[in-house]
Scaffold this motif. Structure first.
Motif: not given
Ligand SMILES: Nc1nc2c(ncn2[C@@H]2O[C@H](COP(=O)(O)OP(=O)(O)OP(=O)(O)O)[C@@H](O)[C@H]2O)c(=O)[nH]1
Ligand SMILES: [Zn+2]
Length: 368
Positions: A83-87
């Motif tokens: 998803g090309g996401r992170g935190a």
């Protein structure tokens, strides 16, 4: 044996956090360019893994009041590669921090001026140089539009600026002259570009970043280039892995420095103070006796002009802090002190200028 091997791998994974640089901030989202895109340890699907992730900030950072700025080095948790996401779980200690524009870890300022169209205004250049010096960052002075000047004129400027204590790069974006050298200076660094309007900053950025150079990704590409609000800081990714911050807010510098520190932002004054001392330790280098800074160096007049501006700024700040106190900064034999000013209405006729100023202030207040 096998077990040991496995636990070693585990250890390596645990001690190699996923680190990247924040290249854009918008609302509560952060674009983070990863340090080592496609590294086997952290990205199982290496070939297609994105080089940047769209991240949120962990709630615990928010609770700590930990701000995340463009330029920040951050640790990313729970990357979602598909998803090309992170935190963002952690912000690493900053090497530097500029507040206006808000940018962390910048190493140098690329100050761009034009030699002509618009004509190079030495006083304006001094003002930008002083502002740049006050950040403590390295300065790379770039003089563009060299195609509009003769060799002799360029030689004269070089000579003159060397006396100021600077070694400018002479470039012509139109003719592609000197852009390579600028590119080298930006290599693997975070640089803030600054300079007045119309000198060719956008043209230079376009030259430095060929169309394919912006590798942060399609969406972020749009994000980085599309928005042009004054509060938004953009970090352009250079082919040499440097990052360049375009800063609308830096175009009209307010001096923002105390009268006492001003001299330290002039290489010529610094040089004089390195080999001798003024009689008064808080000398403002105006009319104090036995001052070693006052002299016939070209920019001494610029120094005096900017000193007036710095003193006026400080007086205004003092008035804002305490509107009752009508004070004026006076310097007597090297000593600065605040003295009560005459009440404007009772004892002094208002000058036309102050009348106009207060009128403008009224208009501004009415607008606000
Ligand atoms: N002669 C000459 N003109 C140039 C050169 N580089 C840029 N220009 C021209 O200067 C004008 C201003 O260039 P921009 O790149 O828009 O300047 P800028 O500094 O980004 O200006 P702002 O967006 O107002 O901050 C344009 O008309 C350019 O074509 C150069 O090397 N030589
Ligand atoms: Zn002095």
């Amino acid at each position: 044996m096998n077990d040991l091997h496995n636990s070693e791998i585990q250890l390596i994974e645990d001690t190699s956090p996923l680190v990247g640089t924040v290249v854009a901030v918008q609302a509560n989202y952060y674009w983070v360019r990863l340090d080592a895109p496609g590294s086997e340890l952290t990205t199982p699907s290496a070939p297609s893994a994105p080089s940047a992730l769209l991240c949120t900030r962990r709630a615990r950072l928010k609770k700590l009041g930990q701000q995340v700025m463009v330029g920040d080095r951050v640790v990313i948790e729970e990357p979602d590669w598909a998803g090309g996401r992170g935190a963002i779980g952690e912000v690493l200690p900053r090497q530097s921090q500029l507040d206006r524009p808000a940018i962390a870890n910048a190493q140098q300022i690329l100050l761009v001026f034009a030699l002509a169209e618009p004509d190079l205004d030495p006083y304006q250049l001094s003002k930008f140089l002083v502002k740049a010096e006050s950040t403590g960052l390295e300065i790379c002075l770039c003089l563009n539009k060299s195609d509009l000047l003769s060799t002799q004129q360029i030689h004269n400027w070089r000579d003159r600026l060397n006396h100021w204590g600077y070694q400018p790069l002479f470039i012509s974006v139109h003719q592609g002259v000197g852009v390579d050298r600028v590119s080298q200076r930006l290599q693997a660094k975070i640089t803030v570009i600054a300079g007045p309007s119309g000198v060719g900053k956008s043209s230079l950025i376009n030259m430095l970043i060929p169309e394919a150079g912006l590798r942060v990704g399609e969406v972020s590409g749009k994000l980085l280039r599309g928005r042009h609000t004054t509060r938004h800081v953009e970090l352009f990714e250079l082919p040499t892995r440097g990052l360049l911050a375009d800063t609308p807010g830096f175009n009209q510098p307010d001096l923002d420095c105390t009268p006492e520190e001003l001299a330290s932002y002039f290489p010529e004054a610094k040089q004089r103070l390195a080999v001798a001392s003024c009689q008064f330790s808080d000398c403002l280098h105006r009319d104090e006796p036995n001052c070693v800074v006052r002299g016939d160096w070209e920019r001494y007049q610029h120094y005096l002009g900017l000193l007036e501006e710095a003193i006026a700024d400080r007086e205004q700040l003092a008035r804002q802090a305490n509107p009752e106190s009508n004070v004026k900064l006076k310097t007597k034999r090297g000593k600065s002190q605040y003295e009560p000013k005459l009440e404007t209405k009772k004892y002094r006729r208002q000058s036309r200028r102050t009348q106009q100023q207060s009128l403008q202030e009224l208009y501004r207040e009415a607008e606000e």
